[in-house]
Structures are given as C-alpha cells and as structure tokens.
Design a protein around this motif. Structure first.
Motif, short mmCIF file in Angstrom:
data_model
loop_
_atom_site.label_atom_id
_atom_site.label_comp_id
_atom_site.label_asym_id
_atom_site.label_seq_id
_atom_site.Cartn_x
_atom_site.Cartn_y
_atom_site.Cartn_z
N THR A 121 0.85 -1.18 0.00
CA THR A 121 0.00 0.00 0.00
C THR A 121 0.89 1.23 0.00
O THR A 121 1.76 1.38 0.87
N GLY A 122 0.68 2.11 -0.98
CA GLY A 122 1.46 3.33 -1.06
C GLY A 122 0.63 4.53 -0.65
O GLY A 122 -0.57 4.59 -0.91
N VAL A 123 1.28 5.49 -0.01
CA VAL A 123 0.63 6.74 0.42
C VAL A 123 1.24 7.89 -0.37
O VAL A 123 2.46 8.03 -0.43
N CYS A 124 0.38 8.71 -0.99
CA CYS A 124 0.86 9.82 -1.81
C CYS A 124 -0.25 10.85 -1.98
O CYS A 124 -1.34 10.69 -1.42
N SER A 125 0.01 11.89 -2.75
CA SER A 125 -1.00 12.90 -3.03
C SER A 125 -1.93 12.45 -4.15
O SER A 125 -1.64 11.50 -4.89
N ASP A 153 -1.84 7.61 -9.72
CA ASP A 153 -1.65 6.74 -10.87
C ASP A 153 -0.20 6.35 -11.04
O ASP A 153 0.11 5.23 -11.48
N LEU A 154 0.72 7.24 -10.68
CA LEU A 154 2.15 6.93 -10.75
C LEU A 154 2.50 5.79 -9.81
O LEU A 154 3.23 4.86 -10.18
N VAL A 155 1.98 5.84 -8.58
CA VAL A 155 2.27 4.79 -7.60
C VAL A 155 1.63 3.47 -8.02
O VAL A 155 2.22 2.40 -7.87
N ARG A 156 0.42 3.53 -8.58
CA ARG A 156 -0.20 2.30 -9.09
C ARG A 156 0.64 1.70 -10.22
O ARG A 156 0.82 0.48 -10.28
N VAL A 205 -3.53 2.19 -3.07
CA VAL A 205 -2.95 3.54 -2.96
C VAL A 205 -3.87 4.39 -2.09
O VAL A 205 -5.09 4.42 -2.30
N ILE A 206 -3.31 5.06 -1.09
CA ILE A 206 -4.04 5.94 -0.20
C ILE A 206 -3.68 7.39 -0.52
O ILE A 206 -2.49 7.74 -0.53
N ASP A 207 -4.69 8.19 -0.79
CA ASP A 207 -4.52 9.63 -0.99
C ASP A 207 -4.53 10.28 0.39
O ASP A 207 -5.57 10.35 1.05
#
Length: 326
Positions: free
Chosen positions: A175-179, A184-187, A194-196
């Motif tokens: 699971t990635g955390v980003c803005s 989409d970049l992290v996916r 992905v968590i916003d």
C-alpha cells in the motif's frame, strides 16, 4: 572540462557556478568516467544548503568539503588507472561518488559496475542511492517476507517508487501513500493499494500492516501504532523538520517509545554497497525493477532541476544530462 562549482552553502541558484576546471587523472584503482547523466533528488536541496547542521563535520563545517556537488552517475569509461582490470575504456557504467556534476570524474573502481543492459545511460543514472535506501530498508531493517502487508509513505518519491517495486519483488502486499495527483504513478509502479493522504487516513485502524516504511514523513508514533499490527516494524527512512537534526531526533524518541507501543522501530542509515548495486542491476535486467524517469535538464540548468524537484512537481527521477549518450 565543465563542472558545477559550489564554494559556499546556500540555495543552488545563488551558489552554483558552471566553470572550466582541470580534467582529473585516474590514480591507482581509479577509473576516469566521462559523465553522461547525474540524478538530483529532494534531499540534495538540504545538502547544498549545509543542512542539517549536525552533518557538517562530515560534509564541511563552513563550506562544502566537495567543491563539485553530485553523488551518483552513469557514463562511459574514458581511461583506467593502475591495477584496474575489470573495466576498460568504452565500458558503460553506473555508480556513486562525491563530485559527479562534471564532464569527467575519477571514481574508485569498487564504486562502479556495468550499467544494466536494458537501460540507457540516462535511465541508469536515475538514483542508485535511492535504490540502495529502499532495498536496505525493506530487506535489512523491515526484513519483509512474502505475503506480508507493507505500508510505504512518500511512495511517489525517488525512494518510495523503488520501495514499491522492491516490496512487490519480495512478495509483499503493498500500500502506497501519496497525493491525489500522483496516485496513478504509484499504481503504475505496482502498488496493490494507494491511499490519498489528502482524503484518507492510513492510520484509521481498518487495515493493520506488518511493516511501515516512513519515507521522509513525520506521523506521530501513536498514528504509526494504529497503522501497524502488534509487533509490527516501523522503519524510519530520512526525516524532515529542523535545521539541526532534520527529524533525526525523532528517530531516537521513536526508538525509545516503540517497546511501550508494542512496536519494533528501526532506523535506516543506508550504506553505499557495490554488492547491492550488482543486485539492483540484476533486478533491473530481470524486469523486477525499473527506474521511473520524469525529465532531464542540461548541466547549465541544475538549479532549475532542483527547484522542480523541491516544489514536488516531479513524477519520478529528475536527471541532469551532462553529455549526450549518443
């Protein structure tokens, strides 16, 4: 040859100058590399300003110890010094060394390996140190295993994008955390979820993780506790805040507090390693790891490149194209 020269600490646009200096001559055990590309990262901005102050005994007390900035490179072997047999002129290599923002640099041979065959020199330059950091955080500090749930904050940054891919290569559920803008970049890097962080709280307790890589973040220890299962592992990767310690004082507090929260807290201080660089090369050539490149800048626009990264606009690694690889 041309090189970026920094005589004092400060903002790159104020202290960097593009000058002509003498080309180095390789000594015994050194390799003269014609530099094609050098990455810039968000942490470079702090280094160029002499931050944190606690690091100045290593980086230089009143002025930078290295007049030429830059810590990584990809390029072509121009000449070799005595006792160097494993590399020859014309070989394409990548690695790390202090003082790479120049057209030529003499690098110790054990800090270079042949670049991955499936990458260009510009791609190969995209962050060996970021990749070291992600690899050692996951393998050596978190000690992740297949099937574990891994949470990565700062997942859209240089270290984070490598960490997402490496955690997947180790068989973890990531699971990635980003803005919002970079979900989409992290996916695309392979994250399962992905968590916003502008809309969701990764520490709401609905999912508990086996390991949490806190990449240049600053969540409270109580929030980290809510994100991790009992006995889970929190890995501090970098820090933020404060000119003296840049958040590293938080590492000490977190490490002391963790046992009372039923956590394991570990601090990563990455080590530049030829063995790990060889491993990363193999992972890249096998397709399990791919540098994510945003854009390139010429050597004359290094301050602009650093500003672009500093403002959080980069979607992947930003690289200085010192010379045309063609």
């Amino acid at each position: 040859m041309r090189a970026i020269i920094q005589e004092r600490y400060g903002a790159p646009e104020d202290v960097f100058a593009l000058k002509e200096i003498d080309r180095p001559v390789p000594g015994d055990g050194q390799v003269l590399v014609r530099v094609h590309a050098v990455p810039v990262t968000g942490s470079d901005w702090h280094l160029f300003r002499g931050l944190p102050y606690a690091a100045r005994p290593v980086t230089g007390m009143r002025r930078p110890r290295n007049r030429v900035p830059g810590l990584e490179l990809a390029g072509t072997v121009e000449a070799v010094g005595g006792d160097v047999r494993e590399l020859r002129p014309g070989d394409e290599v990548f690695g790390w060394y202090g003082g790479t923002l120049a057209e030529y640099v003499a690098v110790p041979r054990d800090q270079l390996v042949p670049k991955p065959a499936n990458l260009t020199l510009v791609q190969a330059a995209a962050g060996p140190i970021s990749a070291f950091t992600a690899l050692q955080a996951l393998r050596d500090r978190a000690r992740i295993r297949p099937g574990q749930k891994v949470l990565i904050s700062g997942a859209s940054g240089g270290v984070g994008l490598y960490a997402v891919q490496l955690a997947k290569a180790y068989g973890a559920e990531v699971t990635g955390v980003c803005s919002t803008a970079k979900m989409d970049l992290v996916r695309s890097a392979g994250a399962d979820h992905v968590i916003d962080y502008t809309r969701e709280d990764f520490a709401d307790g609905r999912v508990r993780y086996d390991a949490f890589l806190d990449v240049y973040g600053n969540p409270s220890m109580l929030r980290c506790r809510r994100a991790l299962r009992p006995g889970g592992t929190l890995v501090f990767v970098g820090g933020s805040g404060g000119r003296w310690f840049m958040g590293t004082d938080r590492w000490l507090r977190g490490t002391l507090l963790a046992p009372f929260l039923r956590l394991k807290a570990r601090v990563l201080v990455h080590k530049d390693s030829r063995e790990d660089l060889v491993l990363l090369k193999e992972l890249i050539e096998s397709g399990k790891l791919t540098p994510v490149l945003d854009r390139t800048y010429p050597l004359s626009e290094v301050p602009e490149a650093i500003r672009y990264v500093r403002e959080g606009r980069a979607r992947g690694q930003v690289v200085i194209a010192v010379a045309d690889p063609a």
